[in-house]
Design a protein around this motif. Structure first.
Motif, PDB file in Angstrom:
ATOM      1  N   THR A  23       0.818  -1.209   0.000  1.00  0.00           N
ATOM      2  CA  THR A  23       0.000   0.000   0.000  1.00  0.00           C
ATOM      3  C   THR A  23       0.855   1.262   0.000  1.00  0.00           C
ATOM      4  O   THR A  23       0.408   2.296  -0.493  1.00  0.00           O
ATOM      5  CB  THR A  23      -0.952   0.044   1.208  1.00  0.00           C
ATOM      6  OG1 THR A  23      -0.202   0.029   2.417  1.00  0.00           O
ATOM      7  CG2 THR A  23      -1.930  -1.116   1.176  1.00  0.00           C
ATOM      8  N   VAL A  27       0.028   4.220  -2.525  1.00  0.00           N
ATOM      9  CA  VAL A  27      -0.315   5.556  -2.036  1.00  0.00           C
ATOM     10  C   VAL A  27       0.610   6.597  -2.656  1.00  0.00           C
ATOM     11  O   VAL A  27       0.168   7.662  -3.096  1.00  0.00           O
ATOM     12  CB  VAL A  27      -0.266   5.603  -0.496  1.00  0.00           C
ATOM     13  CG1 VAL A  27      -0.315   7.028   0.016  1.00  0.00           C
ATOM     14  CG2 VAL A  27      -1.410   4.789   0.092  1.00  0.00           C
ATOM     15  N   LYS A  28       1.883   6.299  -2.694  1.00  0.00           N
ATOM     16  CA  LYS A  28       2.845   7.237  -3.281  1.00  0.00           C
ATOM     17  C   LYS A  28       2.517   7.479  -4.758  1.00  0.00           C
ATOM     18  O   LYS A  28       2.535   8.620  -5.233  1.00  0.00           O
ATOM     19  CB  LYS A  28       4.260   6.692  -3.142  1.00  0.00           C
ATOM     20  CG  LYS A  28       5.312   7.648  -3.643  1.00  0.00           C
ATOM     21  CD  LYS A  28       6.710   7.118  -3.396  1.00  0.00           C
ATOM     22  CE  LYS A  28       7.734   8.104  -3.911  1.00  0.00           C
ATOM     23  NZ  LYS A  28       9.091   7.650  -3.700  1.00  0.00           N
ATOM     24  N   LEU A  31      -0.731   9.635  -5.027  1.00  0.00           N
ATOM     25  CA  LEU A  31      -0.507  11.042  -4.675  1.00  0.00           C
ATOM     26  C   LEU A  31       0.306  11.764  -5.738  1.00  0.00           C
ATOM     27  O   LEU A  31       0.022  12.923  -6.072  1.00  0.00           O
ATOM     28  CB  LEU A  31       0.185  11.142  -3.315  1.00  0.00           C
ATOM     29  CG  LEU A  31      -0.675  10.745  -2.112  1.00  0.00           C
ATOM     30  CD1 LEU A  31       0.168  10.751  -0.851  1.00  0.00           C
ATOM     31  CD2 LEU A  31      -1.877  11.666  -1.974  1.00  0.00           C
ATOM     32  N   VAL A  37      -5.729  13.785  -1.176  1.00  0.00           N
ATOM     33  CA  VAL A  37      -5.653  12.987   0.048  1.00  0.00           C
ATOM     34  C   VAL A  37      -7.041  12.545   0.490  1.00  0.00           C
ATOM     35  O   VAL A  37      -7.234  11.396   0.911  1.00  0.00           O
ATOM     36  CB  VAL A  37      -4.951  13.790   1.162  1.00  0.00           C
ATOM     37  CG1 VAL A  37      -4.976  13.038   2.475  1.00  0.00           C
ATOM     38  CG2 VAL A  37      -3.525  14.122   0.768  1.00  0.00           C
ATOM     39  N   LEU A  40      -8.252   9.711  -1.661  1.00  0.00           N
ATOM     40  CA  LEU A  40      -7.495   8.504  -1.353  1.00  0.00           C
ATOM     41  C   LEU A  40      -7.997   7.868  -0.064  1.00  0.00           C
ATOM     42  O   LEU A  40      -8.212   6.656   0.000  1.00  0.00           O
ATOM     43  CB  LEU A  40      -6.005   8.838  -1.234  1.00  0.00           C
ATOM     44  CG  LEU A  40      -5.069   7.682  -0.971  1.00  0.00           C
ATOM     45  CD1 LEU A  40      -5.099   6.695  -2.126  1.00  0.00           C
ATOM     46  CD2 LEU A  40      -3.659   8.188  -0.753  1.00  0.00           C
ATOM     47  N   LEU A  41      -8.209   8.679   0.965  1.00  0.00           N
ATOM     48  CA  LEU A  41      -8.728   8.144   2.222  1.00  0.00           C
ATOM     49  C   LEU A  41     -10.133   7.580   2.058  1.00  0.00           C
ATOM     50  O   LEU A  41     -10.472   6.545   2.644  1.00  0.00           O
ATOM     51  CB  LEU A  41      -8.722   9.231   3.296  1.00  0.00           C
ATOM     52  CG  LEU A  41      -7.354   9.607   3.833  1.00  0.00           C
ATOM     53  CD1 LEU A  41      -7.462  10.800   4.774  1.00  0.00           C
ATOM     54  CD2 LEU A  41      -6.693   8.441   4.526  1.00  0.00           C
ATOM     55  N   ARG A  44      -9.797   4.191   0.484  1.00  0.00           N
ATOM     56  CA  ARG A  44      -9.244   3.209   1.428  1.00  0.00           C
ATOM     57  C   ARG A  44     -10.301   2.747   2.418  1.00  0.00           C
ATOM     58  O   ARG A  44     -10.412   1.557   2.714  1.00  0.00           O
ATOM     59  CB  ARG A  44      -8.053   3.803   2.168  1.00  0.00           C
ATOM     60  CG  ARG A  44      -6.832   3.943   1.281  1.00  0.00           C
ATOM     61  CD  ARG A  44      -5.660   4.485   2.025  1.00  0.00           C
ATOM     62  NE  ARG A  44      -5.139   3.463   2.948  1.00  0.00           N
ATOM     63  CZ  ARG A  44      -4.122   3.657   3.764  1.00  0.00           C
ATOM     64  NH1 ARG A  44      -3.524   4.825   3.795  1.00  0.00           N
ATOM     65  NH2 ARG A  44      -3.716   2.698   4.550  1.00  0.00           N
TER      66      ARG A  44
END
Length: 71
Positions: A23, A27-28, A31, A37, A40-41, A44
């Motif tokens: 992950t 994530v990197k 982004l 962000v 993305l959250l 998730r």
């Protein structure tokens, strides 16, 4: 509940470490690709909630309403 073998425990731990470690790269990448962000959250938590729901249904666990309210 039956006792899991050592091989199953090691495989489960290895699989968890692989997914957890993977992950960070995902994530990197997300982004750097311009994903926010907050989005993305949200994704998730959506994936986590769906995974937990599948797990609860598979084990036939019905959470009580008080447990859901309290978190």
């Amino acid at each position: 509940m039956r006792k899991a073998s050592h091989a199953v425990a090691v495989a489960s731990l290895g699989g968890t470490a692989f997914i957890w470690g993977g992950t960070f790269g995902a994530v990197k990448y997300a982004l750097n690709a311009g994903m926010g962000v907050e989005a993305l959250l949200a994704y998730r938590f959506l994936i986590g909630t769906a995974g937990l729901a599948v797990f609860l249904v598979a084990l036939r666990i019905k959470p009580q309403s008080r447990e859901v309210k309290d978190g």
